[in-house]
Write an enzyme that holds these catalytic residues in place. Structure first.
Site, mmCIF file in Angstrom:
data_model
loop_
_atom_site.group_PDB
_atom_site.id
_atom_site.type_symbol
_atom_site.label_atom_id
_atom_site.label_comp_id
_atom_site.label_asym_id
_atom_site.label_seq_id
_atom_site.Cartn_x
_atom_site.Cartn_y
_atom_site.Cartn_z
ATOM 1 N N ASP A 187 11.057 3.765 -8.702
ATOM 2 C CA ASP A 187 9.591 3.902 -9.313
ATOM 3 C C ASP A 187 9.687 3.228 -10.542
ATOM 4 O O ASP A 187 10.353 3.355 -11.310
ATOM 5 C CB ASP A 187 9.173 5.083 -8.940
ATOM 6 C CG ASP A 187 7.567 5.317 -8.970
ATOM 7 O OD1 ASP A 187 7.060 5.846 -8.231
ATOM 8 O OD2 ASP A 187 6.920 5.159 -10.286
ATOM 9 N N HIS A 208 4.706 5.107 2.005
ATOM 10 C CA HIS A 208 5.843 5.274 1.194
ATOM 11 C C HIS A 208 6.273 6.710 1.195
ATOM 12 O O HIS A 208 5.570 7.725 1.041
ATOM 13 C CB HIS A 208 5.831 4.739 0.049
ATOM 14 C CG HIS A 208 4.732 5.093 -1.114
ATOM 15 N ND1 HIS A 208 3.295 4.711 -0.778
ATOM 16 C CD2 HIS A 208 4.680 5.869 -1.927
ATOM 17 C CE1 HIS A 208 2.719 5.132 -1.761
ATOM 18 N NE2 HIS A 208 3.524 6.032 -2.462
ATOM 19 N N HIS A 224 3.833 -3.255 7.187
ATOM 20 C CA HIS A 224 2.594 -2.465 6.400
ATOM 21 C C HIS A 224 1.880 -1.568 7.378
ATOM 22 O O HIS A 224 1.431 -1.906 8.464
ATOM 23 C CB HIS A 224 1.730 -3.559 5.793
ATOM 24 C CG HIS A 224 0.594 -2.793 5.178
ATOM 25 N ND1 HIS A 224 0.454 -2.482 3.711
ATOM 26 C CD2 HIS A 224 -0.727 -2.083 5.611
ATOM 27 C CE1 HIS A 224 -0.467 -2.267 3.602
ATOM 28 N NE2 HIS A 224 -1.085 -1.713 4.745
ATOM 29 N N CYS A 233 3.889 -4.817 -0.018
ATOM 30 C CA CYS A 233 4.254 -5.864 0.387
ATOM 31 C C CYS A 233 4.484 -6.973 -0.198
ATOM 32 O O CYS A 233 5.716 -7.801 0.224
ATOM 33 C CB CYS A 233 3.095 -6.402 1.399
ATOM 34 S SG CYS A 233 2.864 -5.367 2.919
ATOM 35 N N ASN A 285 2.346 11.044 -0.190
ATOM 36 C CA ASN A 285 0.899 11.255 -0.334
ATOM 37 C C ASN A 285 0.059 10.673 0.423
ATOM 38 O O ASN A 285 0.327 9.262 0.882
ATOM 39 C CB ASN A 285 0.580 10.975 -1.993
ATOM 40 C CG ASN A 285 1.452 11.517 -3.098
ATOM 41 O OD1 ASN A 285 1.498 12.831 -2.872
ATOM 42 N ND2 ASN A 285 2.003 11.141 -4.083
ATOM 43 N N HIS A 300 0.225 1.667 1.374
ATOM 44 C CA HIS A 300 1.435 1.166 2.018
ATOM 45 C C HIS A 300 2.222 2.569 2.139
ATOM 46 O O HIS A 300 2.686 2.938 1.034
ATOM 47 C CB HIS A 300 2.060 0.158 1.478
ATOM 48 C CG HIS A 300 3.117 -0.559 2.063
ATOM 49 N ND1 HIS A 300 3.171 -1.961 2.445
ATOM 50 C CD2 HIS A 300 4.318 -0.036 2.748
ATOM 51 C CE1 HIS A 300 4.406 -2.141 3.118
ATOM 52 N NE2 HIS A 300 4.771 -0.978 3.481
ATOM 53 N N GLY A 331 -3.703 11.883 -4.395
ATOM 54 C CA GLY A 331 -3.226 11.051 -5.390
ATOM 55 C C GLY A 331 -2.843 9.516 -5.096
ATOM 56 O O GLY A 331 -2.031 8.885 -5.783
ATOM 57 N N CYS A 357 -0.785 -6.241 -0.258
ATOM 58 C CA CYS A 357 -0.654 -4.997 -0.964
ATOM 59 C C CYS A 357 0.388 -5.137 -2.112
ATOM 60 O O CYS A 357 1.467 -5.966 -1.364
ATOM 61 C CB CYS A 357 -0.478 -3.738 -0.195
ATOM 62 S SG CYS A 357 0.956 -3.095 0.384
ATOM 63 N N HIS A 393 8.444 9.243 -1.689
ATOM 64 C CA HIS A 393 8.907 9.159 -3.004
ATOM 65 C C HIS A 393 10.201 10.181 -2.736
ATOM 66 O O HIS A 393 10.193 11.176 -2.335
ATOM 67 C CB HIS A 393 7.986 10.171 -4.023
ATOM 68 C CG HIS A 393 6.706 9.473 -4.536
ATOM 69 N ND1 HIS A 393 6.596 8.878 -5.471
ATOM 70 C CD2 HIS A 393 5.791 9.310 -3.737
ATOM 71 C CE1 HIS A 393 5.362 8.189 -5.625
ATOM 72 N NE2 HIS A 393 4.747 8.416 -4.407
HETATM 73 P P1 5GP Z 1 1.460 7.048 -4.821
HETATM 74 O O1 5GP Z 1 0.756 7.637 -5.904
HETATM 75 O O2 5GP Z 1 0.627 6.123 -4.040
HETATM 76 O O3 5GP Z 1 2.075 8.220 -3.881
HETATM 77 O O4 5GP Z 1 2.850 6.338 -5.355
HETATM 78 C C1 5GP Z 1 2.692 5.114 -5.689
HETATM 79 C C2 5GP Z 1 4.002 4.956 -6.694
HETATM 80 O O5 5GP Z 1 4.521 3.363 -6.649
HETATM 81 C C3 5GP Z 1 3.894 5.247 -8.216
HETATM 82 O O6 5GP Z 1 4.466 6.417 -8.303
HETATM 83 C C4 5GP Z 1 4.079 4.122 -8.913
HETATM 84 O O7 5GP Z 1 4.623 4.734 -10.047
HETATM 85 C C5 5GP Z 1 4.706 3.253 -8.090
HETATM 86 N N1 5GP Z 1 4.420 1.824 -8.311
HETATM 87 C C6 5GP Z 1 3.266 1.286 -8.472
HETATM 88 N N2 5GP Z 1 3.308 -0.071 -8.677
HETATM 89 C C7 5GP Z 1 4.644 -0.270 -8.660
HETATM 90 C C8 5GP Z 1 5.382 -1.608 -8.982
HETATM 91 O O8 5GP Z 1 5.095 -2.500 -9.087
HETATM 92 N N3 5GP Z 1 6.748 -1.377 -8.990
HETATM 93 C C9 5GP Z 1 7.392 -0.140 -8.898
HETATM 94 N N4 5GP Z 1 8.812 0.037 -8.599
HETATM 95 N N5 5GP Z 1 6.563 0.959 -8.596
HETATM 96 C C10 5GP Z 1 5.329 0.963 -8.429
HETATM 97 ZN ZN ZN Z 2 1.680 -3.135 2.422
#
Ligand code: 5GP
Ligand code: ZN
Length: 114
Positions: free
Chosen positions: A30, A100, A46, A7, A87, A98, A93, A4, A102
């Site tokens: 982000d 996480h 993970h 990861c 989330n 993985h 959304g 992922c 924010h």
């Molecule tokens: P989710 O929508 O799953 O709650 O949040 C995923 C977050 O990961 C999004 O805000 C997106 O901008 C961020 N994100 C996705 N791919 C990458 C990446 O390759 N590098 C970084 N630094 N952030 C990422």
């Molecule tokens: Zn992962």
């Protein structure tokens, strides 16, 4: 190990702007910030999301929150304030499967950010 995207960031295959890191957790900026400070806090293990937590792995949440507190201090939002969001699933959304958090701050926030 899962392939992922988070990861791969944790493993160093994909570069990230790291704010704080320890044995269990990594905090990076982000790629598409929704606020002046927008960090992603990930456990290095993970875990898909909060639905996948159990008594064995739930300690990662405490590790993530301690890292969040440190990252808030490093980025200067400890006193001004910040918001932490995780989330889970489609309606929220979640786009990266993985677990996480924010951390957003650096601006007064209404109810709608993230
Ligand atoms: P989710 O929508 O799953 O709650 O949040 C995923 C977050 O990961 C999004 O805000 C997106 O901008 C961020 N994100 C996705 N791919 C990458 C990446 O390759 N590098 C970084 N630094 N952030 C990422
Ligand atoms: Zn992962």
């Amino acid at each position: 190990m899962s392939g992922c995207i988070f990861c791969r960031i944790i493993g160093g295959d994909i570069p990230s702007d790291t704010i704080y890191e320890n044995e269990k957790v990594k905090v990076f900026k982000d790629i598409s910030p929704a606020a002046p400070v927008h960090l992603i806090i990930v456990p290095k293990e993970h875990i898909d999301d909060i639905n996948s937590l159990d008594a064995e792995n739930a300690n990662v949440i405490g590790d993530c929150m301690l890292a969040a507190k440190k990252a808030a201090a490093i980025t200067g939002v400890s006193e001004s304030g910040y918001r932490i969001i995780s989330n889970v699933g489609e309606d929220a959304g979640q786009s990266v499967r993985h677990l996480h958090f924010h951390l957003v701050g650096g601006v007064p926030m209404g109810e709608k950010i993230l």
